[in-house]
Scaffold this motif. Structure first.
Motif, mmCIF file in Angstrom:
data_model
loop_
_atom_site.group_PDB
_atom_site.id
_atom_site.type_symbol
_atom_site.label_atom_id
_atom_site.label_comp_id
_atom_site.label_asym_id
_atom_site.label_seq_id
_atom_site.Cartn_x
_atom_site.Cartn_y
_atom_site.Cartn_z
ATOM 1 N N ILE A 56 30.000 35.983 46.080
ATOM 2 C CA ILE A 56 29.561 36.863 47.154
ATOM 3 C C ILE A 56 30.532 38.040 47.215
ATOM 4 O O ILE A 56 31.745 37.853 47.280
ATOM 5 N N CYS A 57 29.985 39.238 47.195
ATOM 6 C CA CYS A 57 30.811 40.440 47.283
ATOM 7 C C CYS A 57 31.410 40.509 48.693
ATOM 8 O O CYS A 57 30.686 40.396 49.684
ATOM 9 N N VAL A 58 32.734 40.688 48.765
ATOM 10 C CA VAL A 58 33.385 40.698 50.081
ATOM 11 C C VAL A 58 33.022 41.941 50.895
ATOM 12 O O VAL A 58 33.164 41.954 52.104
ATOM 13 N N ILE A 59 32.542 42.972 50.224
ATOM 14 C CA ILE A 59 32.213 44.208 50.934
ATOM 15 C C ILE A 59 30.767 44.166 51.452
ATOM 16 O O ILE A 59 30.521 44.315 52.638
ATOM 17 N N CYS A 60 29.799 43.951 50.552
ATOM 18 C CA CYS A 60 28.390 44.016 50.982
ATOM 19 C C CYS A 60 27.816 42.644 51.317
ATOM 20 O O CYS A 60 26.678 42.561 51.798
ATOM 21 N N GLN A 61 28.570 41.577 51.041
ATOM 22 C CA GLN A 61 28.162 40.207 51.365
ATOM 23 C C GLN A 61 26.962 39.731 50.553
ATOM 24 O O GLN A 61 26.333 38.731 50.903
ATOM 25 N N LEU A 76 33.648 41.189 44.042
ATOM 26 C CA LEU A 76 33.353 42.591 44.340
ATOM 27 C C LEU A 76 32.245 43.020 43.383
ATOM 28 O O LEU A 76 32.340 42.778 42.182
ATOM 29 N N CYS A 77 31.189 43.621 43.926
ATOM 30 C CA CYS A 77 30.099 44.058 43.044
ATOM 31 C C CYS A 77 30.405 45.466 42.515
ATOM 32 O O CYS A 77 31.230 46.193 43.081
ATOM 33 N N ARG A 78 29.706 45.812 41.455
ATOM 34 C CA ARG A 78 29.975 47.088 40.789
ATOM 35 C C ARG A 78 29.726 48.266 41.737
ATOM 36 O O ARG A 78 30.495 49.220 41.783
ATOM 37 N N ARG A 79 28.659 48.159 42.514
ATOM 38 C CA ARG A 79 28.299 49.253 43.404
ATOM 39 C C ARG A 79 29.408 49.458 44.459
ATOM 40 O O ARG A 79 29.818 50.584 44.727
ATOM 41 N N CYS A 80 29.882 48.344 45.035
ATOM 42 C CA CYS A 80 30.914 48.462 46.071
ATOM 43 C C CYS A 80 32.241 48.950 45.478
ATOM 44 O O CYS A 80 32.968 49.698 46.129
ATOM 45 N N LEU A 81 32.527 48.515 44.245
ATOM 46 C CA LEU A 81 33.754 48.996 43.610
ATOM 47 C C LEU A 81 33.732 50.526 43.505
ATOM 48 O O LEU A 81 34.718 51.206 43.776
HETATM 49 ZN ZN LIG Z 1 29.126 44.684 47.105
#
Ligand SMILES: [Zn+2]
Length: 234
Positions: A12-17, A29-34
């Motif tokens: 689970i991406c910590v930013i977008c969940q 962390l997903c690529r988009r959020c990075l």
């Molecule tokens: Zn994300």
């Protein structure tokens, strides 16, 4: 299509969940959020300005630490840092340390060792962990440098920095707050001389904590840089 391991153990991406495919070196962390993190980029170097103007004793030999922050303290990244510091969500430390490591590489900071800004033992007992210590430990692994955090001591249990009126009050509150573990320094004294030590903290506000924490290292002849994950400094 999802691969089996993703379904069994989705990251689970910590930013977008959202569930995400992990990027190498960036756990949770997903690529988009990075890409859309509030990177400070060419504002990473933070000019503290005249914070020490009323402290002529501050630097011996005019030595000064370079201070950096990877990102702006805002949005979901801010939430992650609050969760790490105040809500016991220590799982945030790894992905946040990876953000630090990325910034360290981008800024071409090449330390000999890294160390966390320490907590006073009383605060450490209350919280149970030092969030900066967790960041430093993971970050040391990622950039393959030794973590010498155990050398750093916070000898004064200062009032909370957030309760200080202004940055000068913050500076005064912190005076003499940090020291080095002398039992270890005797062995490390020569190692610190001319060595580049990178101090790690979670959040930077005025820079007063970083600068005061850098002082005992500077006094031992080290070259000091400091970096925080995020800052609300302009
Ligand atoms: Zn994300």
């Amino acid at each position: 299509m999802k691969i089996l391991s993703e379904i069994l153990s989705p990251n689970i991406c910590v930013i977008c969940q959202r569930p995400c495919v992990e990027i190498p070196d960036h756990p949770c962390l997903c690529r988009r959020c990075l890409q859309t993190l509030p990177w400070r980029a060419d504002r990473s170097r933070i000019e503290i300005g005249d914070i020490t103007a009323n402290r002529p004793d501050f630097y011996r030999n005019n030595k000064k630490a370079d201070i950096f922050a990877a990102c702006d303290y805002e949005g979901r990244l801010r939430r992650c840092l609050i969760d790490l510091k105040f809500y016991g969500r220590t799982g945030m430390a790894r992905p946040l340390a990876a953000i630090l490591a990325r910034a360290i590489r981008c800024l071409r900071i090449d330390p000999d060792a890294i160390a966390a800004v320490p907590l006073h033992s009383t605060r450490l007992k209350e919280r149970g962990y030092n969030q900066a210590g967790l960041l430093a430990a993971y970050c040391a692994d990622l950039i393959t440098r030794p973590d010498i955090s155990e050398l750093m001591l916070r000898v004064k249990n200062t009032e909370r920095q957030s309760e200080q009126a202004d940055r000068f009050a913050r500076m005064d509150n912190l005076q003499g707050a940090f020291s080095l573990d002398l039992t270890k320094t005797r062995q490390l004294e020569n190692l610190l001389l001319h060595r580049h030590i990178l101090l790690i903290d979670d959040v930077l506000t005025t820079g007063a904590t970083m600068m005061e924490a850098a002082r005992p290292l500077l006094e031992q002849g080290a070259v000091v840089s400091c970096i925080a994950v995020a800052s609300d400094h302009p």
